[in-house]
Design a protein around this motif. Sequence first.
Motif, PDB file in Angstrom:
ATOM      1  N   ILE A   1      -2.535  -3.117  -9.902  1.00  0.00           N
ATOM      2  CA  ILE A   1      -2.493  -1.965  -9.006  1.00  0.00           C
ATOM      3  C   ILE A   1      -3.810  -1.196  -9.135  1.00  0.00           C
ATOM      4  O   ILE A   1      -4.290  -0.969 -10.238  1.00  0.00           O
ATOM      5  CB  ILE A   1      -1.271  -1.063  -9.298  1.00  0.00           C
ATOM      6  N   THR A   2      -4.399  -0.862  -7.988  1.00  0.00           N
ATOM      7  CA  THR A   2      -5.637  -0.096  -7.959  1.00  0.00           C
ATOM      8  C   THR A   2      -5.350   1.238  -7.289  1.00  0.00           C
ATOM      9  O   THR A   2      -4.753   1.280  -6.205  1.00  0.00           O
ATOM     10  CB  THR A   2      -6.742  -0.847  -7.190  1.00  0.00           C
ATOM     11  N   PHE A   3      -5.751   2.316  -7.964  1.00  0.00           N
ATOM     12  CA  PHE A   3      -5.553   3.676  -7.462  1.00  0.00           C
ATOM     13  C   PHE A   3      -6.854   4.201  -6.865  1.00  0.00           C
ATOM     14  O   PHE A   3      -7.930   3.929  -7.386  1.00  0.00           O
ATOM     15  CB  PHE A   3      -5.108   4.602  -8.603  1.00  0.00           C
ATOM     16  N   TYR A   4      -6.709   4.983  -5.790  1.00  0.00           N
ATOM     17  CA  TYR A   4      -7.860   5.532  -5.066  1.00  0.00           C
ATOM     18  C   TYR A   4      -7.697   7.039  -4.881  1.00  0.00           C
ATOM     19  O   TYR A   4      -6.579   7.539  -4.767  1.00  0.00           O
ATOM     20  CB  TYR A   4      -7.977   4.885  -3.680  1.00  0.00           C
ATOM     21  N   ARG A   5      -8.811   7.732  -4.773  1.00  0.00           N
ATOM     22  CA  ARG A   5      -8.815   9.179  -4.532  1.00  0.00           C
ATOM     23  C   ARG A   5      -8.548   9.533  -3.070  1.00  0.00           C
ATOM     24  O   ARG A   5      -8.198  10.661  -2.758  1.00  0.00           O
ATOM     25  CB  ARG A   5     -10.167   9.791  -4.901  1.00  0.00           C
TER      26      ARG A   5
ATOM     27  N   LYS B   1       0.857  -1.185   0.000  1.00  0.00           N
ATOM     28  CA  LYS B   1       0.000   0.000   0.000  1.00  0.00           C
ATOM     29  C   LYS B   1       0.893   1.235   0.000  1.00  0.00           C
ATOM     30  O   LYS B   1       1.892   1.293   0.708  1.00  0.00           O
ATOM     31  CB  LYS B   1      -0.898   0.013   1.234  1.00  0.00           C
ATOM     32  N   GLY B   2       0.512   2.206  -0.829  1.00  0.00           N
ATOM     33  CA  GLY B   2       1.264   3.451  -0.878  1.00  0.00           C
ATOM     34  C   GLY B   2       0.335   4.631  -0.988  1.00  0.00           C
ATOM     35  O   GLY B   2      -0.857   4.481  -1.257  1.00  0.00           O
ATOM     36  N   LEU B   3       0.884   5.819  -0.748  1.00  0.00           N
ATOM     37  CA  LEU B   3       0.121   7.039  -0.978  1.00  0.00           C
ATOM     38  C   LEU B   3       1.064   8.201  -1.187  1.00  0.00           C
ATOM     39  O   LEU B   3       2.177   8.214  -0.706  1.00  0.00           O
ATOM     40  CB  LEU B   3      -0.871   7.346   0.136  1.00  0.00           C
TER      41      LEU B   3
ATOM     42  N   THR C   1     -11.610   3.960  -0.549  1.00  0.00           N
ATOM     43  CA  THR C   1     -13.013   3.667  -0.835  1.00  0.00           C
ATOM     44  C   THR C   1     -13.471   4.268  -2.160  1.00  0.00           C
ATOM     45  O   THR C   1     -14.533   3.919  -2.646  1.00  0.00           O
ATOM     46  CB  THR C   1     -13.923   4.207   0.292  1.00  0.00           C
ATOM     47  N   GLN C   2     -12.677   5.173  -2.741  1.00  0.00           N
ATOM     48  CA  GLN C   2     -13.044   5.845  -3.987  1.00  0.00           C
ATOM     49  C   GLN C   2     -12.051   5.462  -5.084  1.00  0.00           C
ATOM     50  O   GLN C   2     -11.002   6.086  -5.244  1.00  0.00           O
ATOM     51  CB  GLN C   2     -13.061   7.362  -3.795  1.00  0.00           C
TER      52      GLN C   2
ATOM     53  N   SER D   1      -3.871   7.280  -3.354  1.00  0.00           N
ATOM     54  CA  SER D   1      -3.344   6.105  -2.666  1.00  0.00           C
ATOM     55  C   SER D   1      -3.532   4.912  -3.590  1.00  0.00           C
ATOM     56  O   SER D   1      -4.263   4.988  -4.576  1.00  0.00           O
ATOM     57  CB  SER D   1      -4.039   5.890  -1.318  1.00  0.00           C
ATOM     58  N   TRP D   2      -2.867   3.818  -3.291  1.00  0.00           N
ATOM     59  CA  TRP D   2      -2.958   2.647  -4.160  1.00  0.00           C
ATOM     60  C   TRP D   2      -2.627   1.378  -3.397  1.00  0.00           C
ATOM     61  O   TRP D   2      -2.013   1.406  -2.336  1.00  0.00           O
ATOM     62  CB  TRP D   2      -2.027   2.772  -5.365  1.00  0.00           C
ATOM     63  N   THR D   3      -3.079   0.277  -3.953  1.00  0.00           N
ATOM     64  CA  THR D   3      -2.713  -1.057  -3.502  1.00  0.00           C
ATOM     65  C   THR D   3      -2.081  -1.759  -4.703  1.00  0.00           C
ATOM     66  O   THR D   3      -2.664  -1.777  -5.790  1.00  0.00           O
ATOM     67  CB  THR D   3      -3.940  -1.848  -3.017  1.00  0.00           C
TER      68      THR D   3
END
Length: 135
Positions: free
Chosen positions: A61-65, A35-37, A70-71, A48-50
């Motif tokens: 890799i999934t990126f989040y707002r 996990k990073g941000l 959650t976004q 942020s991302w996993t």
Amino acid sequence: MKRTLSLSLIFLTAALSACSTSKTTHDPALVGTWKGLRAETGKCQFLSWTNHLKPDGRFVITFYRNAQQTQVIQTEQGSWLAADGRNELRTDGVRMPDVYTYKLLDADTVHYVSVASDPTSDCQGDYEFTERRIR
């Protein structure tokens, strides 16, 4: 004719053997889920991302707002190579890879510094970040 065929078989065997001994490198210390941000105060947009680095050389890799993840912004997948402090991520459908130097700070923390990135990336500055292993 038999001698030519024998020599051809020897060369073919040698060539195939050379191919089978050259393997792609996937640093086993990086295999796993991370996990990073990005810092909210940095010069690049926060996200942020996993990152799932698989032992077969593939990644997802999934990126989040948001930091709570959650976004979802988007999910990417592709192939990765890492050895000797250099990591290359090649996203499927993207021409140029993202290339980073990396240093393991401990077994569950890795620090990356961008060396080269796809010109369409959202952040082109001197980009560095830390990822932490999810167990």
